[in-house]
Design an enzyme around this catalytic site. Structure first.
Site, PDB file in Angstrom:
ATOM      1  N   LYS A  22      44.222  40.276  51.005  1.00 56.89           N
ATOM      2  CA  LYS A  22      44.803  39.687  49.793  1.00 56.89           C
ATOM      3  C   LYS A  22      44.767  40.876  48.575  1.00 56.89           C
ATOM      4  CE  LYS A  22      41.607  37.616  47.131  1.00 56.89           C
ATOM      5  NZ  LYS A  22      41.410  38.211  45.748  1.00 56.89           N
ATOM      6  N   ASN A  23      43.549  41.650  48.571  1.00 55.61           N
ATOM      7  CA  ASN A  23      43.712  42.675  47.483  1.00 55.61           C
ATOM      8  C   ASN A  23      44.512  43.688  47.749  1.00 55.61           C
ATOM      9  OD1 ASN A  23      42.206  40.720  46.143  1.00 55.61           O
ATOM     10  ND2 ASN A  23      39.858  41.774  46.652  1.00 55.61           N
ATOM     11  N   ARG A  91      44.054  35.903  37.994  1.00 55.98           N
ATOM     12  CA  ARG A  91      43.693  37.293  37.108  1.00 55.98           C
ATOM     13  C   ARG A  91      44.215  38.313  37.798  1.00 55.98           C
ATOM     14  NH1 ARG A  91      40.050  38.519  34.038  1.00 55.98           N
ATOM     15  NH2 ARG A  91      40.496  40.508  34.598  1.00 55.98           N
ATOM     16  N   CYS A 115      36.074  35.458  33.673  1.00 59.68           N
ATOM     17  CA  CYS A 115      36.034  34.220  34.920  1.00 59.68           C
ATOM     18  C   CYS A 115      34.386  34.158  35.355  1.00 59.68           C
ATOM     19  CB  CYS A 115      36.789  34.682  35.866  1.00 59.68           C
ATOM     20  SG  CYS A 115      35.884  35.952  37.056  1.00 59.68           S
ATOM     21  N   ARG A 120      35.063  40.469  32.333  1.00 61.89           N
ATOM     22  CA  ARG A 120      36.250  41.223  32.983  1.00 61.89           C
ATOM     23  C   ARG A 120      37.628  41.684  32.044  1.00 61.89           C
ATOM     24  NH1 ARG A 120      37.674  38.528  39.120  1.00 61.89           N
ATOM     25  NH2 ARG A 120      38.385  40.499  39.417  1.00 61.89           N
ATOM     26  N   PRO A 121      37.059  42.623  30.956  1.00 60.79           N
ATOM     27  CA  PRO A 121      38.226  42.864  30.046  1.00 60.79           C
ATOM     28  C   PRO A 121      39.067  43.750  30.661  1.00 60.79           C
ATOM     29  CG  PRO A 121      36.108  44.092  30.040  1.00 60.79           C
ATOM     30  CD  PRO A 121      35.858  43.273  31.010  1.00 60.79           C
ATOM     31  N   ILE A 122      40.443  43.914  30.193  1.00 58.08           N
ATOM     32  CA  ILE A 122      41.362  44.941  30.592  1.00 58.08           C
ATOM     33  C   ILE A 122      41.628  45.997  29.582  1.00 58.08           C
ATOM     34  CG2 ILE A 122      42.597  43.096  31.739  1.00 58.08           C
ATOM     35  CD1 ILE A 122      44.706  43.193  29.420  1.00 58.08           C
ATOM     36  N   LEU A 124      40.786  49.106  29.934  1.00 54.95           N
ATOM     37  CA  LEU A 124      41.111  50.156  30.485  1.00 54.95           C
ATOM     38  C   LEU A 124      42.531  50.276  31.051  1.00 54.95           C
ATOM     39  CD1 LEU A 124      37.806  50.544  32.547  1.00 54.95           C
ATOM     40  CD2 LEU A 124      38.305  52.038  30.753  1.00 54.95           C
ATOM     41  N   ASP A 306      32.375  42.450  46.779  1.00 59.28           N
ATOM     42  CA  ASP A 306      33.046  41.166  47.156  1.00 59.28           C
ATOM     43  C   ASP A 306      32.317  40.981  48.379  1.00 59.28           C
ATOM     44  OD1 ASP A 306      36.662  42.093  46.335  1.00 59.28           O
ATOM     45  OD2 ASP A 306      34.834  41.381  45.236  1.00 59.28           O
ATOM     46  N   ARG A 398      41.635  30.366  48.080  1.00 53.96           N
ATOM     47  CA  ARG A 398      42.074  31.538  47.523  1.00 53.96           C
ATOM     48  C   ARG A 398      42.183  32.966  48.094  1.00 53.96           C
ATOM     49  NH1 ARG A 398      39.756  33.028  42.986  1.00 53.96           N
ATOM     50  NH2 ARG A 398      40.939  34.871  42.957  1.00 53.96           N
TER      51      ARG A 398
HETATM   52  C1  EPZ Z   1      39.606  44.054  41.825  1.00 52.69           C
HETATM   53  O1  EPZ Z   1      39.189  43.431  40.815  1.00 52.69           O
HETATM   54  C2  EPZ Z   1      39.412  42.962  43.162  1.00 52.69           C
HETATM   55  N1  EPZ Z   1      40.657  41.940  43.052  1.00 52.69           N
HETATM   56  C3  EPZ Z   1      38.088  42.162  42.935  1.00 52.69           C
HETATM   57  O2  EPZ Z   1      37.966  41.236  44.155  1.00 52.69           O
HETATM   58  C4  EPZ Z   1      36.952  43.143  43.254  1.00 52.69           C
HETATM   59  O3  EPZ Z   1      35.703  42.409  43.183  1.00 52.69           O
HETATM   60  C5  EPZ Z   1      36.979  44.237  42.240  1.00 52.69           C
HETATM   61  O4  EPZ Z   1      38.267  44.963  42.314  1.00 52.69           O
HETATM   62  C6  EPZ Z   1      35.743  45.260  42.411  1.00 52.69           C
HETATM   63  O5  EPZ Z   1      35.833  45.852  43.730  1.00 52.69           O
HETATM   64  C7  EPZ Z   1      41.654  42.325  43.198  1.00 52.69           C
HETATM   65  O6  EPZ Z   1      41.978  43.387  43.789  1.00 52.69           O
HETATM   66  C8  EPZ Z   1      42.874  41.158  43.094  1.00 52.69           C
HETATM   67  P1  EPZ Z   1      37.783  46.084  38.442  1.00 52.69           P
HETATM   68  P2  EPZ Z   1      39.538  44.234  39.417  1.00 52.69           P
HETATM   69  O7  EPZ Z   1      38.698  46.198  37.354  1.00 52.69           O
HETATM   70  O8  EPZ Z   1      40.539  45.014  39.542  1.00 52.69           O
HETATM   71  C9  EPZ Z   1      35.092  46.182  34.374  1.00 52.69           C
HETATM   72  C10 EPZ Z   1      37.783  39.243  45.323  1.00 52.69           C
HETATM   73  O9  EPZ Z   1      36.559  38.633  45.410  1.00 52.69           O
HETATM   74  N2  EPZ Z   1      36.382  46.595  33.724  1.00 52.69           N
HETATM   75  O10 EPZ Z   1      37.698  47.161  39.599  1.00 52.69           O
HETATM   76  O11 EPZ Z   1      39.781  43.042  38.438  1.00 52.69           O
HETATM   77  C11 EPZ Z   1      34.954  44.939  34.977  1.00 52.69           C
HETATM   78  O12 EPZ Z   1      34.586  43.950  34.034  1.00 52.69           O
HETATM   79  C12 EPZ Z   1      37.774  39.657  43.891  1.00 52.69           C
HETATM   80  O13 EPZ Z   1      38.597  39.265  45.896  1.00 52.69           O
HETATM   81  C13 EPZ Z   1      36.394  46.981  32.378  1.00 52.69           C
HETATM   82  O14 EPZ Z   1      35.552  46.974  31.818  1.00 52.69           O
HETATM   83  O15 EPZ Z   1      37.939  44.743  39.028  1.00 52.69           O
HETATM   84  C14 EPZ Z   1      33.980  45.038  36.029  1.00 52.69           C
HETATM   85  O16 EPZ Z   1      32.670  45.079  35.684  1.00 52.69           O
HETATM   86  C15 EPZ Z   1      37.040  39.314  42.848  1.00 52.69           C
HETATM   87  N3  EPZ Z   1      37.625  47.251  31.701  1.00 52.69           N
HETATM   88  C16 EPZ Z   1      34.503  46.429  36.846  1.00 52.69           C
HETATM   89  O17 EPZ Z   1      35.087  47.082  35.712  1.00 52.69           O
HETATM   90  C17 EPZ Z   1      38.894  47.117  32.518  1.00 52.69           C
HETATM   91  O18 EPZ Z   1      39.839  47.282  31.900  1.00 52.69           O
HETATM   92  C18 EPZ Z   1      35.184  46.731  37.864  1.00 52.69           C
HETATM   93  O19 EPZ Z   1      36.407  45.650  37.552  1.00 52.69           O
HETATM   94  C19 EPZ Z   1      38.759  46.747  33.811  1.00 52.69           C
HETATM   95  C20 EPZ Z   1      37.507  46.578  34.423  1.00 52.69           C
END
Ligand code: EPZ
Length: 420
Positions: A22-23, A91, A115, A120-122, A124, A306, A398
């Protein structure tokens, strides 16, 4: 709404085939927006999330066909504005932003919002787009990103919890059509990022270093259509491996990549499971007794967040004290109170769950709160004496393709019912 009814206590036995990831599929589906030529992507799991993404691509103006695990997309003419209702519901759809910015030099998408597992801010993602020359405006729940020109640049994408997976994916896709060279520092190293880079390279992109913390992208003028197959789902494979150990069964997991699961298999071995590996297959069974172990989630190649909930469920069965520490998401212990309903003894201390394991579990009605928490409740229900009802399994659908069907093939007494 649907639930799972599980009669526990049956050791799982037999073979299960893992679906596509999925990811890996979600960002690759978004990447098809980078070209006006046809793309064919195979091995995409049939899940509510991937169906959502297909709807989002169509809502942007692309011609989309998704059936039997094969997606065909032709994004000839696109609009840069994605439907709020659709994006808000998933998301992962944030990763259309990079391709739209690259292709159209502008995009407007709804802010994903938090969530249950964390804020989960964006920030970055947006930092990366700004480094490539985009103007960012956040207004009325939307992000507007626009640029006269996308220009390659060096950007550090490390944050509070280390690297960001979809942030790396988004900036990598935006940089593919930029003028000049982009270097992403503190990039995510997940196998899903490598799969995306391989897909983009097959489209004609110039990318090196994917899978390492420094990824270099040399911009090109245009990308071409391609045929591709996504990697197997390592999180699904890990979930079945843990279910085998939790039920004291023996399961062969086919169509998986053991090399993507090193941290998980290492911890499973420590916890008392034996793992036999072949190129694309794993056989997992419980050696003798389960043992308590400590687990800390980290960015790849550390232990994946995960798989944390599923491992926590297993450790409730292991005599002794296990400490499970969640370093990626600030509130990813929603499964703990539900596991307690099955008789587990777990205390939360800051970022850690202190698991006092070894007490047998007994079936009860429990509530799924998010995708991986629901997988943990299914594993606990399979190991528990009596009947467990896992409610709100739409969370599970999902991310797991026909999980109940696959488990029944392994001898589990599980069925999908309408919630009363
Ligand atoms: C991906 O989410 C996966 N989702 C998530 O899987 C997975 O848990 C996560 O990576 C970590 O491995 C998909 O690929 C669709 P991140 P993503 O940005 O990219 C912080 C599942 O169960 N952060 O790597 O959204 C954030 O809050 C899902 O399949 C910022 O602070 O995760 C988190 O604490 C759940 N600012 C950390 O970084 C940002 O701009 C890692 O998040 C982005 C992230």
């Amino acid at each position: 709404m649907e639930s799972f009814l599980i009669k526990g206590g049956v050791p799982l036995h037999g073979e299960v085939t893992v679906s596509g990831s999925k990811n890996a599929a979600l960002p690759i589906m978004a990447a098809t927006l980078l070209t006006d030529e046809p793309c064919v992507v195979r091995g995409i799991p049939d899940l509510s999330d991937t169906r959502f993404m297909a709807q989002i691509l169509a809502s942007l103006g692309a011609a989309v066909k998704f059936s039997g695990g094969t997606l065909t997309v032709r994004a000839k003419k696109l609009r840069g504005y994605a439907d709020y209702e659709l994006v808000r519901r998933m998301r992962g759809s944030i990763c259309i932003a990079g391709p739209l910015l690259a292709r159209l030099r502008k995009t407007r998408i709804s802010l994903p919002g938090g969530c249950v597992i964390g804020a989960r801010p964006i920030n970055l993602h947006l930092k990366g787009f700004e480094a490539l020359g985009a103007q960012i405006r956040i207004e009325a729940g939307y992000v507007d990103a626009s640029a006269k020109k996308i220009v390659g640049s060096t950007v550090f994408l490390g944050g509070r919890a280390g690297s960001t997976v979809l942030g790396t994916a988004n900036v990598m896709m935006a940089a593919c059509l930029a003028d000049g060279v982009t270097v992403i520092e503190s990039a995510a190293c997940e196998p899903e990022i490598v799969d995306l880079a391989n897909f983009l390279t097959a489209m004609g992109a110039k990318i090196s270093g994917a899978g390492s913390p420094a990824v270099t992208i040399i911009g090109v003028d245009r990308l071409n259509g391609v045929e591709y197959e996504v990697i197997p789902d390592r999180i699904e494979a890990a979930t079945f491996a843990i279910a085998a150990a939790a039920t004291d069964g023996e399961v062969t997991i086919k169509n998986c990549r053991p090399d993507h699961l090193r941290a998980v298999l290492d911890k499973l071995g420590e916890a008392g499971a034996t793992v036999r590996q072949r190129r694309d297959e794993l056989t997992v069974r419980r050696a003798k007794n389960l043992r308590a172990v400590d687990v800390t989630t980290l960015p790849y190649s550390g232990f994946p967040t995960d798989v944390q909930a599923q491992m926590t469920a297993l450790l409730t069965l292991a005599p002794g004290i296990s400490i499970v520490t969640e370093r990626i998401f600030e509130s990813r212990f929603m499964h703990v109170s539900e596991l307690a309903r099955l008789g587990a003894d777990i205390e939360i201390e800051g970022p850690s769950a202190i698991v006092k394991g070894g007490r047998p579990l007994s079936g009860a009605p429990v509530m799924a709160s998010d995708l991986r928490a629901s997988a943990a409740l299914v594993i606990a229900g399979l190991a528990a004496k009596g009947t467990t009802q896992v409610n709100r399994i739409y969370h599970l659908d999902r991310g797991y393709e026909r999980m109940d069907v696959k488990l029944r093939k392994l001898g589990a007494r599980i069925r999908r019912v309408q919630e009363k």
